[in-house]
Design a protein around this motif. Structure first.
Motif, PDB file in Angstrom:
ATOM      1  N   ARG A  84       0.830  -1.264  -0.382  1.00  0.00           N
ATOM      2  CA  ARG A  84       0.100  -0.218  -0.042  1.00  0.00           C
ATOM      3  C   ARG A  84       0.919   1.181  -0.119  1.00  0.00           C
ATOM      4  NH1 ARG A  84      -2.443  -2.526   4.225  1.00  0.00           N
ATOM      5  NH2 ARG A  84      -2.413  -0.631   5.011  1.00  0.00           N
ATOM      6  N   SER A  85       1.790   1.256   0.506  1.00  0.00           N
ATOM      7  CA  SER A  85       2.426   2.017   0.686  1.00  0.00           C
ATOM      8  C   SER A  85       3.876   2.589  -0.483  1.00  0.00           C
ATOM      9  CB  SER A  85       4.168   2.105   1.176  1.00  0.00           C
ATOM     10  OG  SER A  85       3.472   2.000   2.726  1.00  0.00           O
ATOM     11  N   SER A  88      -1.452   4.941  -5.854  1.00  0.00           N
ATOM     12  CA  SER A  88      -2.300   5.684  -5.597  1.00  0.00           C
ATOM     13  C   SER A  88      -2.506   6.913  -4.125  1.00  0.00           C
ATOM     14  CB  SER A  88      -4.170   4.815  -5.583  1.00  0.00           C
ATOM     15  OG  SER A  88      -3.671   4.192  -4.180  1.00  0.00           O
ATOM     16  N   ASN A  89      -1.725   6.505  -3.694  1.00  0.00           N
ATOM     17  CA  ASN A  89      -1.065   6.521  -2.295  1.00  0.00           C
ATOM     18  C   ASN A  89       0.024   7.559  -2.421  1.00  0.00           C
ATOM     19  OD1 ASN A  89      -3.248   5.300  -0.869  1.00  0.00           O
ATOM     20  ND2 ASN A  89      -1.695   3.385  -0.709  1.00  0.00           N
ATOM     21  N   LEU A 137       0.749   5.472   6.772  1.00  0.00           N
ATOM     22  CA  LEU A 137       1.489   4.830   5.715  1.00  0.00           C
ATOM     23  C   LEU A 137       2.558   6.531   5.898  1.00  0.00           C
ATOM     24  CD1 LEU A 137      -0.875   4.957   2.361  1.00  0.00           C
ATOM     25  CD2 LEU A 137       0.308   2.595   4.135  1.00  0.00           C
ATOM     26  N   HIS A 148       2.404   9.716   4.719  1.00  0.00           N
ATOM     27  CA  HIS A 148       1.943  10.601   5.645  1.00  0.00           C
ATOM     28  C   HIS A 148       1.977  10.693   7.065  1.00  0.00           C
ATOM     29  CE1 HIS A 148      -1.934   8.939   3.565  1.00  0.00           C
ATOM     30  NE2 HIS A 148      -1.724   9.602   3.057  1.00  0.00           N
TER      31      HIS A 148
END
Length: 518
Positions: free
Chosen positions: A72-73, A77-78, A115, A118
């Motif tokens: 995910r990191s 999209s992130n 993440l 962030h």
């Protein structure tokens, strides 16, 4: 024959068995009688030492939540434009390493863990906020001479709002001749008649008892009261009462007590517990002094409500009545008590219609701002329709009309200039809806200015007193990741803030419910 070591075995030979089969025999040779024997080592041919194999690293079986967290990191999209991949990798390594060392790999909630990008943003924002607050002390000293300072804002920093006691004195002829700051005698003749403190007042006045109702059930009492209400029974009952107190027409008070706790009437008022006008005037003088000295709003509000009640039951409507309601309205406005303020405002409108004096222009301007705050368009249109041409030219009313126009046009730049230069006590009312207007302005700025703007620009446009206040406002509305420290200064990431402030704006513009509104 096992030989003993005269020196420690060579490093690394223990694992190859040399400690049990030495390759040489020690021979002692004495060189002189005064010197100890020296051991000579006669070594036998030694087989070559085998090459050491590199230690294989222990393979760690990473839990699936950790793998998902890493995936995910780095998901496109992130990814954040202002956070480098290397910084993300370093932060990710630190996070996973700490979890491994602490044996928390299987206990951390990786699905909800922020993440790394962030976390980096939050750390930058925290550091930027600290820098902003450190600069604040220097900026405040230099603010008066900087290019972005204007006279209206300088005046606001010195004294942003007028106080209720200052304006209350303006309506008093005695205060015009003797300024309150020059009064040398803290006591006056009226204070000798002060009663006991408020906690020693009776909780409520004892109502008159009707002998005809004693001993009956609640149902019979209600039935008899209803019959008396239609038959004019209350008037005849109290006329026949042996009490010497009058019961018809306006009450004429005889109470000489300056302070009296407010209570809700449950029976016709008793003249001996109502203060006449000349006593109420003395009470007003006392309350103004106590408000300046103590600032106890609970006590002052209770006393003013009691005064208003005594004026109402005696049907006193004159310039003194207007003064009482105006001072109470200003105090309630200063303390943010909109319910009490609105009750005073409603009565003042009726009193102004009778041309009893006072400051109708000031309070008509307040009514306009009040209806802007409550989003009451119907009442606002009624106020505007009642304005005369002369009243529209008055500074206070003109300012309120300009505020309405700026909001109707969506001109937040002009709105906040008006906010910084509000006459009388209108700033207290504007404070009540300035937050939602700032959210609306920030939402528009996020659409118009991309990808970022300087925080100083936000401070000036939205009427904040300092960069620190602007940063705090952004933090308070979930904007922890929207500030970044750069070489040019602190910047606000408008490109990433659109949805946050659009949601906050919608919530802020929900229906306003005012307690006590009439």
């Amino acid at each position: 024959m096992n030989a003993s070591w005269s020196h420690p075995p060579p490093p690394g030979t223990e694992s190859y068995g040399y400690a049990h089969a030495p390759a040489y025999h020690p021979v002692q040779v004495r060189q002189s009688f005064n010197q100890p024997a020296i051991s000579y080592q006669i070594t036998a041919p030694i087989q070559p030492k085998p090459t050491e194999q590199p230690a294989q690293k222990k393979k760690i079986d990473w839990p699936q939540p950790v793998r998902d967290y890493v995936q995910r990191s780095f998901d496109p999209s992130n990814v954040l434009a202002d956070v480098d991949r290397k910084d993300m990798e370093d932060k990710l390594k630190v996070t996973i390493s700490e979890a491994t060392d602490n044996n928390t790999l299987h206990t951390i909630d990786w699905a909800n863990l922020p993440l790394p990008q962030h976390v980096i943003r939050q750390e930058r924002a925290t550091a930027a906020a600290a820098i902003a607050w450190q600069r604040e002390s220097v900026n405040m000293q230099q603010m008066a001479g900087s290019s972005f300072m204007n006279p209206a804002r300088e005046q606001m920093l010195k004294s942003k709002k007028r106080k209720s006691q200052d304006i209350g004195d303006a309506a008093d002829d005695e205060s015009k001749s003797i300024p309150p700051w020059r009064a040398t005698n803290p006591r006056n003749g009226f204070e000798d008649r002060i009663t006991y403190p408020a906690d020693r007042f009776d909780k409520r006045q004892q109502p008159l008892q009707d002998d005809a109702l004693k001993g009956t059930s609640k149902f019979n009492k209600a039935l008899e009261k209803r019959q008396k209400r239609f038959d004019g029974g209350y008037k005849s009952t109290y006329k026949a009462s042996p009490s010497p107190e009058p019961s018809s027409g306006p009450v004429i008070g005889t109470c000489q007590t300056l302070e009296k706790q407010y209570f809700r009437l449950t029976a016709p008022p008793i003249p001996s517990q109502v203060r006449p006008e000349h006593i109420l005037r003395q009470t007003l003088d006392l309350l103004k002094k106590k408000w300046k000295k103590e600032g106890n709003y609970s006590y002052i509000c209770d006393q003013f409500k009691s005064m208003r009640q005594d004026l109402t039951v005696q049907r006193i409507k004159n310039e003194f009545t207007v003064t009482v309601y105006e001072i109470h309205a200003r105090i309630a406005l200063e303390k943010g008590d909109l319910g009490e303020y609105n009750q005073c405002q409603t009565q003042l409108k009726a009193l102004y219609d009778q041309n009893l004096g006072g400051n109708p222009v000031e309070f008509k301007a307040y009514r306009i701002l009040y209806f802007i705050h409550t989003s009451n368009r119907t009442s606002l249109n009624d106020v505007l329709a009642d304005l005369t041409t002369a009243e529209k030219g008055e500074p206070a009313i003109k300012h309120a009309l300009n505020v309405r126009s700026a909001l109707a046009l969506g001109n937040y730049h002009r709105f906040f200039r008006l906010y910084l230069d509000t006459p009388n006590m209108g700033a207290y009312l504007m404070d009540m809806f300035v937050v939602r207007e700032r959210l609306a302005a920030l939402s528009n700025m996020c659409k118009a200015y991309k990808p970022n703007v300087k925080l100083r620009f936000v401070t000036e446009e939205l009427g904040f007193e300092s960069d620190g206040d602007a940063a705090q406002f952004i933090y308070d509305h979930n904007g922890q990741f929207l500030l970044e420290e750069r070489e040019s200064g602190l910047v606000f990431l408008t490109g990433d803030a659109k949805q946050i402030f659009e949601t906050a704006k919608v919530a802020a513009f929900s229906k306003v419910d005012i307690k006590g509104q009439i």
